[in-house]
Design a protein around this motif. Structure first.
Motif, PDB file in Angstrom:
ATOM      1  N   LEU A  17       0.834  -1.206   0.000  1.00  0.00           N
ATOM      2  CA  LEU A  17       0.000   0.000   0.000  1.00  0.00           C
ATOM      3  C   LEU A  17       0.866   1.253   0.000  1.00  0.00           C
ATOM      4  CD1 LEU A  17      -3.013   0.854   0.152  1.00  0.00           C
ATOM      5  CD2 LEU A  17      -2.658   1.145   2.594  1.00  0.00           C
ATOM      6  N   LEU A  18       1.929   1.259   0.784  1.00  0.00           N
ATOM      7  CA  LEU A  18       2.801   2.430   0.855  1.00  0.00           C
ATOM      8  C   LEU A  18       3.567   2.662  -0.437  1.00  0.00           C
ATOM      9  CD1 LEU A  18       4.160   2.157   4.501  1.00  0.00           C
ATOM     10  CD2 LEU A  18       2.389   3.676   3.613  1.00  0.00           C
ATOM     11  N   SER A  19       3.740   1.627  -1.217  1.00  0.00           N
ATOM     12  CA  SER A  19       4.422   1.816  -2.501  1.00  0.00           C
ATOM     13  C   SER A  19       3.540   2.563  -3.505  1.00  0.00           C
ATOM     14  CB  SER A  19       4.853   0.468  -3.078  1.00  0.00           C
ATOM     15  OG  SER A  19       3.722  -0.264  -3.511  1.00  0.00           O
ATOM     16  N   GLN A  20       2.255   2.731  -3.187  1.00  0.00           N
ATOM     17  CA  GLN A  20       1.319   3.412  -4.086  1.00  0.00           C
ATOM     18  C   GLN A  20       1.232   4.908  -3.827  1.00  0.00           C
ATOM     19  OE1 GLN A  20      -0.135   1.584  -6.588  1.00  0.00           O
ATOM     20  NE2 GLN A  20       1.174  -0.008  -5.747  1.00  0.00           N
ATOM     21  N   VAL A  21       1.919   5.403  -2.799  1.00  0.00           N
ATOM     22  CA  VAL A  21       1.870   6.831  -2.482  1.00  0.00           C
ATOM     23  C   VAL A  21       3.275   7.413  -2.573  1.00  0.00           C
ATOM     24  CG1 VAL A  21      -0.151   6.620  -0.981  1.00  0.00           C
ATOM     25  CG2 VAL A  21       2.111   6.425   0.001  1.00  0.00           C
ATOM     26  N   PRO A  22       3.373   8.742  -2.754  1.00  0.00           N
ATOM     27  CA  PRO A  22       4.707   9.365  -2.788  1.00  0.00           C
ATOM     28  C   PRO A  22       5.452   9.149  -1.475  1.00  0.00           C
ATOM     29  CG  PRO A  22       2.999  10.932  -3.447  1.00  0.00           C
ATOM     30  CD  PRO A  22       2.303   9.697  -2.985  1.00  0.00           C
ATOM     31  N   LYS A  23       6.773   9.105  -1.554  1.00  0.00           N
ATOM     32  CA  LYS A  23       7.596   8.853  -0.375  1.00  0.00           C
ATOM     33  C   LYS A  23       7.323   9.868   0.737  1.00  0.00           C
ATOM     34  CE  LYS A  23      11.731   6.220  -0.274  1.00  0.00           C
ATOM     35  NZ  LYS A  23      11.217   5.005   0.092  1.00  0.00           N
ATOM     36  N   SER A  24       7.056  11.106   0.362  1.00  0.00           N
ATOM     37  CA  SER A  24       6.820  12.145   1.359  1.00  0.00           C
ATOM     38  C   SER A  24       5.528  11.920   2.141  1.00  0.00           C
ATOM     39  CB  SER A  24       6.783  13.522   0.689  1.00  0.00           C
ATOM     40  OG  SER A  24       5.739  13.558  -0.275  1.00  0.00           O
ATOM     41  N   ALA A  25       4.592  11.149   1.593  1.00  0.00           N
ATOM     42  CA  ALA A  25       3.300  10.918   2.255  1.00  0.00           C
ATOM     43  C   ALA A  25       3.203   9.541   2.905  1.00  0.00           C
ATOM     44  CB  ALA A  25       2.173  11.079   1.244  1.00  0.00           C
ATOM     45  N   GLN A  26       4.242   8.729   2.801  1.00  0.00           N
ATOM     46  CA  GLN A  26       4.163   7.366   3.322  1.00  0.00           C
ATOM     47  C   GLN A  26       3.958   7.317   4.828  1.00  0.00           C
ATOM     48  OE1 GLN A  26       7.467   5.070   1.866  1.00  0.00           O
ATOM     49  NE2 GLN A  26       6.571   4.880  -0.165  1.00  0.00           N
ATOM     50  N   LEU A  27       4.601   8.186   5.568  1.00  0.00           N
ATOM     51  CA  LEU A  27       4.416   8.195   7.017  1.00  0.00           C
ATOM     52  C   LEU A  27       2.989   8.590   7.365  1.00  0.00           C
ATOM     53  CD1 LEU A  27       5.703   7.846   9.790  1.00  0.00           C
ATOM     54  CD2 LEU A  27       6.314  10.267   9.716  1.00  0.00           C
ATOM     55  N   TRP A  28       2.442   9.557   6.644  1.00  0.00           N
ATOM     56  CA  TRP A  28       1.077  10.015   6.895  1.00  0.00           C
ATOM     57  C   TRP A  28       0.066   8.901   6.615  1.00  0.00           C
ATOM     58  CZ3 TRP A  28      -3.589  10.775   4.510  1.00  0.00           C
ATOM     59  CH2 TRP A  28      -4.483  11.605   5.167  1.00  0.00           C
ATOM     60  N   VAL A  29       0.312   8.084   5.590  1.00  0.00           N
ATOM     61  CA  VAL A  29      -0.584   6.975   5.255  1.00  0.00           C
ATOM     62  C   VAL A  29      -0.401   5.822   6.234  1.00  0.00           C
ATOM     63  CG1 VAL A  29      -1.089   5.230   3.499  1.00  0.00           C
ATOM     64  CG2 VAL A  29      -0.719   7.604   2.814  1.00  0.00           C
ATOM     65  N   ALA A  30       0.821   5.594   6.679  1.00  0.00           N
ATOM     66  CA  ALA A  30       1.111   4.460   7.559  1.00  0.00           C
ATOM     67  C   ALA A  30       0.553   4.647   8.968  1.00  0.00           C
ATOM     68  CB  ALA A  30       2.615   4.227   7.632  1.00  0.00           C
ATOM     69  N   MET A  31       0.502   5.881   9.443  1.00  0.00           N
ATOM     70  CA  MET A  31       0.071   6.132  10.823  1.00  0.00           C
ATOM     71  C   MET A  31      -1.349   5.613  11.115  1.00  0.00           C
ATOM     72  SD  MET A  31       2.598   7.359  12.482  1.00  0.00           S
ATOM     73  CE  MET A  31       2.020   8.299  13.856  1.00  0.00           C
ATOM     74  N   PRO A  32      -2.374   5.988  10.352  1.00  0.00           N
ATOM     75  CA  PRO A  32      -3.709   5.467  10.689  1.00  0.00           C
ATOM     76  C   PRO A  32      -3.833   3.959  10.472  1.00  0.00           C
ATOM     77  CG  PRO A  32      -3.807   6.848   8.727  1.00  0.00           C
ATOM     78  CD  PRO A  32      -2.425   6.953   9.266  1.00  0.00           C
ATOM     79  N   LEU A  33      -3.080   3.437   9.498  1.00  0.00           N
ATOM     80  CA  LEU A  33      -3.116   1.995   9.263  1.00  0.00           C
ATOM     81  C   LEU A  33      -2.516   1.241  10.446  1.00  0.00           C
ATOM     82  CD1 LEU A  33      -3.875  -0.188   7.209  1.00  0.00           C
ATOM     83  CD2 LEU A  33      -1.581   0.043   6.258  1.00  0.00           C
ATOM     84  N   ARG A  34      -1.374   1.715  10.944  1.00  0.00           N
ATOM     85  CA  ARG A  34      -0.757   1.082  12.116  1.00  0.00           C
ATOM     86  C   ARG A  34      -1.654   1.200  13.345  1.00  0.00           C
ATOM     87  NH1 ARG A  34       4.751   3.745  10.870  1.00  0.00           N
ATOM     88  NH2 ARG A  34       5.602   2.273   9.385  1.00  0.00           N
ATOM     89  N   ALA A  35      -2.320   2.343  13.476  1.00  0.00           N
ATOM     90  CA  ALA A  35      -3.205   2.548  14.629  1.00  0.00           C
ATOM     91  C   ALA A  35      -4.346   1.538  14.635  1.00  0.00           C
ATOM     92  CB  ALA A  35      -3.752   3.969  14.613  1.00  0.00           C
ATOM     93  N   ALA A  36      -4.806   1.156  13.457  1.00  0.00           N
ATOM     94  CA  ALA A  36      -5.884   0.162  13.383  1.00  0.00           C
ATOM     95  C   ALA A  36      -5.416  -1.204  13.850  1.00  0.00           C
ATOM     96  CB  ALA A  36      -6.409   0.079  11.953  1.00  0.00           C
ATOM     97  N   PHE A  37      -4.153  -1.529  13.605  1.00  0.00           N
ATOM     98  CA  PHE A  37      -3.644  -2.846  13.973  1.00  0.00           C
ATOM     99  C   PHE A  37      -3.111  -2.907  15.397  1.00  0.00           C
ATOM    100  CE2 PHE A  37      -2.828  -3.264   9.260  1.00  0.00           C
ATOM    101  CZ  PHE A  37      -3.909  -4.074   9.063  1.00  0.00           C
ATOM    102  N   GLU A  38      -2.572  -1.840  15.885  1.00  0.00           N
ATOM    103  CA  GLU A  38      -1.928  -1.852  17.194  1.00  0.00           C
ATOM    104  C   GLU A  38      -2.914  -1.455  18.277  1.00  0.00           C
ATOM    105  OE1 GLU A  38       1.526   0.554  16.644  1.00  0.00           O
ATOM    106  OE2 GLU A  38       2.387  -0.857  15.226  1.00  0.00           O
ATOM    107  N   GLN A  39      -3.843  -2.323  18.533  1.00  0.00           N
ATOM    108  CA  GLN A  39      -4.873  -2.116  19.535  1.00  0.00           C
ATOM    109  C   GLN A  39      -4.658  -3.102  20.676  1.00  0.00           C
ATOM    110  OE1 GLN A  39      -7.355   0.248  19.440  1.00  0.00           O
ATOM    111  NE2 GLN A  39      -6.146   0.987  17.738  1.00  0.00           N
ATOM    112  N   PRO A  40      -3.926  -2.711  21.706  1.00  0.00           N
ATOM    113  CA  PRO A  40      -3.703  -3.656  22.803  1.00  0.00           C
ATOM    114  C   PRO A  40      -4.978  -3.895  23.612  1.00  0.00           C
ATOM    115  CG  PRO A  40      -2.808  -1.508  23.358  1.00  0.00           C
ATOM    116  CD  PRO A  40      -3.315  -1.419  21.945  1.00  0.00           C
TER     117      PRO A  40
END
Length: 169
Positions: A17-40
């Motif tokens: 998924l991150l390969s589909q966005v510009p490098k400058s926006a990868q962190l912005w795209v990854a943050m909400p995705l990681r938040a969905a998975f990292e639910q202790p």
């Protein structure tokens, strides 16, 4: 196999998924995705709510990425249909990836095989070694957790069809 959910590896999907966005926006795209998975210590509803939040955040800036994630969310969140104790073991396919790398490493060492049977023998020996390690050294999933998983039937997202006519020759 009808009725069996497909769990897509979240790490491999995030990379794709991150390969589909510009490098400058990868962190912005990854943050909400990681938040969905990292639910202790949360439940299925909390994980799905976080995924909906991630979809809403991505929809405004990257609609194609949001559509891609929306399409794959059932496969990414299939682990939530199982008991919470099993989530860590089934949300990733890292053991299979590591095993495939080990077979690749062993076949690269040999480099040239005299025939197909030699390759099958090497892969079979690797499988037998892995099986022995998993049964004797440690269990990836305990029998008590597997018994719990059987008590929770999984709802399939796809329509059930009768495949008996399609499978007969």
């Amino acid at each position: 196999m009808t009725g069996v959910p497909w769990q897509r590896c979240r790490t491999q999907y995030a990379r794709a998924l991150l390969s589909q966005v510009p490098k400058s926006a990868q962190l912005w795209v990854a943050m909400p995705l990681r938040a969905a998975f990292e639910q202790p210590d949360t439940d299925t509803d909390a994980v799905q709510a976080k995924m909906r939040h991630a979809l809403d955040a991505l929809e405004a800036k990257f609609p194609k990425v949001a559509i891609h994630l929306d399409t794959a969310q059932h496969e990414l969140l299939a682990f939530t249909g199982f008991p919470r104790e099993l989530w860590r073991q089934i949300w990733s396919n890292n053991p299979q990836v590591r095993f495939n790398k080990e077979i690749r490493r062993r076949t690269d060492v040999v480099d040239i095989f005299s025939g197909r049977t030699v390759l099958i023998r090497l892969a079979g020996a690797s499988l037998a070694e892995q099986y022995d390690e998993w049964t004797e050294a440690h269990r990836y999933m305990g029998l008590d957790l597997l018994a719990k998983a059987r008590l929770h039937p999984i709802e399939s997202e796809t329509d059930e069809t009768d495949l008996t006519t399609e499978l007969t020759a």
